[in-house]
Design an enzyme around this catalytic site. Structure first.
Site, short mmCIF file in Angstrom:
data_model
loop_
_atom_site.label_atom_id
_atom_site.label_comp_id
_atom_site.label_asym_id
_atom_site.label_seq_id
_atom_site.Cartn_x
_atom_site.Cartn_y
_atom_site.Cartn_z
N ARG A 123 -1.13 -3.62 -1.20
CA ARG A 123 -0.18 -3.29 0.01
C ARG A 123 -0.20 -1.49 0.47
O ARG A 123 0.02 -1.27 1.45
CB ARG A 123 1.40 -3.78 -0.13
CG ARG A 123 1.98 -3.75 1.36
CD ARG A 123 3.12 -3.95 1.20
NE ARG A 123 4.02 -4.62 2.99
CZ ARG A 123 4.96 -3.86 2.37
NH1 ARG A 123 5.64 -3.30 1.54
NH2 ARG A 123 5.22 -4.17 3.92
N ILE A 162 5.07 -2.94 9.20
CA ILE A 162 4.79 -3.77 8.34
C ILE A 162 5.70 -4.89 8.12
O ILE A 162 6.97 -4.75 7.74
CB ILE A 162 3.90 -3.15 7.33
CG1 ILE A 162 3.21 -4.22 6.69
CG2 ILE A 162 4.86 -2.25 6.28
CD1 ILE A 162 2.35 -2.82 5.47
N SER A 163 4.93 -5.72 7.78
CA SER A 163 6.57 -6.81 7.89
C SER A 163 6.28 -6.96 5.91
O SER A 163 5.95 -6.71 5.44
CB SER A 163 5.98 -8.50 7.92
OG SER A 163 5.64 -8.68 10.02
N GLN A 164 7.69 -8.04 5.89
CA GLN A 164 8.16 -8.26 4.47
C GLN A 164 6.85 -9.13 4.46
O GLN A 164 6.61 -10.15 4.44
CB GLN A 164 9.36 -8.76 4.43
CG GLN A 164 9.83 -9.06 3.38
CD GLN A 164 11.26 -9.97 3.58
OE1 GLN A 164 12.20 -9.86 4.21
NE2 GLN A 164 12.19 -10.40 2.46
N PRO A 165 6.06 -8.45 2.80
CA PRO A 165 5.22 -9.04 2.06
C PRO A 165 5.56 -10.59 2.19
O PRO A 165 4.19 -11.50 2.17
CB PRO A 165 5.35 -8.24 0.69
CG PRO A 165 6.07 -7.07 0.87
CD PRO A 165 6.94 -7.21 1.77
#
Length: 218
Positions: free
Chosen positions: A38, A64-67
């Protein structure tokens, strides 16, 4: 050859543990998220938080989205190795990169040309050759490449957009957040069958809205 930084290695281990603890259990998805670092997708001030399980700001007022959410959405999509996937909302490019490990071909689109340009550069650097990136109005999908085996939407609409449903193959799956405000959204999975559409409600989420038209780059 440089030795890996012990602190970074530890943070990556914690990153994968966090994914599992939040319900990402599919071995193929976990392997893809282990393979795709990431860190290159998180720039500037927030780069030190690349392995935190949290959404982070990126350019053009996006995130950027939460993993763990990326993992759960990818898991829900049930991507096969021969699938062609359409992603609506390229953003940082992180989600498309993970999909590229799992699918035969990924098309990713965004309304912000800057995001598409920067993500495309990263894809080239990472040698992810099965991703095609385009700057278009994602609410209309990519009809010239349809139909798709899988469609993933990373912005929230009030209802699943008709043009996207029309571009889904019979037996295909679309995963997307739906909701009338950014405070009340649900992630749903839509499966196209011979006779219609089946809907599964998965979990509460929070995404930026799906907007029509092209965006201004900032």
């Amino acid at each position: 050859m440089n030795e890996p930084d012990p602190d970074t290695a530890e943070r990556k281990m914690q990153f994968l543990f966090a994914l599992r603890s939040r319900g990402v259990t599919d071995k193929r998805v976990l392997a893809a998220m282990e393979k795709i670092d990431r860190a290159p997708f998180v720039r500037g001030y927030f780069a030190t938080r690349a392995y935190d399980d949290t959404p982070l700001p990126i350019a053009c007022g996006q995130t950027i989205s939460q993993p763990s959410v990326v993992g759960l959405m990818t898991q829900a999509l049930r991507v096969g190795a021969r699938d062609t996937v359409l992603e609506i909302g390229t953003g940082s490019g992180y989600q498309a990169a993970i999909l590229s490990v799992l699918a035969r071909r990924v098309y990713t689109v965004d309304r912000h040309s800057r995001l598409v340009r920067e993500a495309s550069e990263l894809f080239r650097e990472l040698d992810l050759t099965n991703i095609t990136s385009r700057t278009v109005d994602g609410s209309h999908g990519l009809p010239e490449q349809a139909p798709f085996d899988r469609i993933l939407v990373t912005a929230a609409a009030e209802d699943p957009p008709g043009p996207l449903l029309a571009q889904l193959k019979i037996g295909g799956i679309m995963v997307l957040p739906v909701g009338q405000s950014d405070a009340v959204q649900r992630l749903i999975r839509v499966t196209r069958t011979e006779t219609g559409l089946d809907y599964d409600e998965l979990m509460p989420v929070r995404f930026v809205p799906l907007l029509e038209g092209l965006g201004r780059d900032t």
